[in-house]
Design a protein around this motif. Sequence first.
Motif, short mmCIF file in Angstrom:
data_model
loop_
_atom_site.label_atom_id
_atom_site.label_comp_id
_atom_site.label_asym_id
_atom_site.label_seq_id
_atom_site.Cartn_x
_atom_site.Cartn_y
_atom_site.Cartn_z
N ALA A 186 -31.36 -33.83 26.57
CA ALA A 186 -30.57 -35.06 26.59
C ALA A 186 -31.37 -36.21 27.20
O ALA A 186 -31.30 -37.35 26.72
CB ALA A 186 -29.28 -34.84 27.36
N ASP A 187 -32.16 -35.93 28.25
CA ASP A 187 -33.01 -36.96 28.84
C ASP A 187 -34.03 -37.48 27.81
O ASP A 187 -34.43 -38.65 27.86
CB ASP A 187 -33.76 -36.41 30.06
N ALA A 188 -34.43 -36.60 26.90
CA ALA A 188 -35.37 -36.99 25.85
C ALA A 188 -34.65 -37.55 24.62
O ALA A 188 -35.29 -37.80 23.59
CB ALA A 188 -36.22 -35.79 25.44
N GLU A 189 -33.33 -37.76 24.73
CA GLU A 189 -32.49 -38.28 23.65
C GLU A 189 -32.47 -37.36 22.44
O GLU A 189 -32.26 -37.81 21.31
CB GLU A 189 -32.90 -39.70 23.28
N LYS A 190 -32.64 -36.08 22.68
CA LYS A 190 -32.50 -35.09 21.61
C LYS A 190 -31.10 -34.48 21.74
O LYS A 190 -30.92 -33.34 22.14
CB LYS A 190 -33.59 -34.02 21.72
N PHE A 191 -30.12 -35.29 21.39
CA PHE A 191 -28.74 -34.94 21.71
C PHE A 191 -28.21 -33.77 20.90
O PHE A 191 -27.44 -32.95 21.40
CB PHE A 191 -27.85 -36.17 21.54
N GLN A 192 -28.61 -33.67 19.65
CA GLN A 192 -28.15 -32.53 18.84
C GLN A 192 -28.63 -31.21 19.43
O GLN A 192 -27.86 -30.24 19.52
CB GLN A 192 -28.65 -32.67 17.39
N GLU A 193 -29.89 -31.18 19.85
CA GLU A 193 -30.42 -29.96 20.45
C GLU A 193 -29.77 -29.68 21.80
O GLU A 193 -29.51 -28.53 22.15
CB GLU A 193 -31.94 -30.07 20.60
N ALA A 194 -29.50 -30.75 22.56
CA ALA A 194 -28.81 -30.58 23.84
C ALA A 194 -27.43 -29.99 23.63
O ALA A 194 -26.98 -29.10 24.39
CB ALA A 194 -28.71 -31.92 24.57
N ILE A 195 -26.73 -30.44 22.60
CA ILE A 195 -25.40 -29.91 22.28
C ILE A 195 -25.48 -28.42 21.97
O ILE A 195 -24.65 -27.63 22.42
CB ILE A 195 -24.79 -30.70 21.12
N GLN A 196 -26.49 -28.05 21.21
CA GLN A 196 -26.65 -26.63 20.88
C GLN A 196 -26.84 -25.78 22.13
O GLN A 196 -26.25 -24.70 22.27
CB GLN A 196 -27.87 -26.44 19.96
#
Length: 202
Positions: free
Chosen positions: A114-124
């Motif tokens: 999420a800090d890297a703005e990879k929100f889809q992966e963070a959600i997973q």
Amino acid sequence: DEATLLRCSWLARRNRYDEVLQQLPRRLENSPWRKDALRLVGTSLFHLGELQQAEVALTTLVSEFPDELEAYRLLGAMYYDLGSNSLALKALAHVQRLAPSDYRPHQLAAVILADAEKFQEAIQELRLALEEHPPEHAESTMRRDLARSLIHIHDFQGAIMALQPDAPVDAAFSTAGRMPLVPRKQGSGAERSRFGSGAVTR
């Protein structure tokens, strides 16, 4: 010898890490207790803030003993503290492999992503963490993190559902932001910052 190792283990459990390093032998190449001694050295150096030396000890440990779970936990926390997020994620992947039912490495991975703005992966990662039935305080934190990531991908309905403590986990994934579940990594082992050592190492 074994008596020294047992005493050092006792000292480490009482956070007396300076004494651990004073008592352990400097050379461990031919020691039958090399694995345990390296773990104690790496753990003690980590908790004393000697991170460069801790990295040397812990990476040596996992190179010789690839299923050394605790070393990967410490490396994940240490790299996160240092801002080396790609290395942290690699270490956390090993924790996930060796302890597939532990929610904590998924939780920390989600924060990094999420800090890297990879929100889809963070959600997973948060979905995988929440599926492991974490304690209430951890679940509450992760539901808030999940809502923030869902908002970033404009899944506002999912974010609302994520914040409802009685809603099933999958309810937050039932809207347009839903993604297929990442296959569970299978493992063979047992099992510092808002997360620090506690998030992954306790």
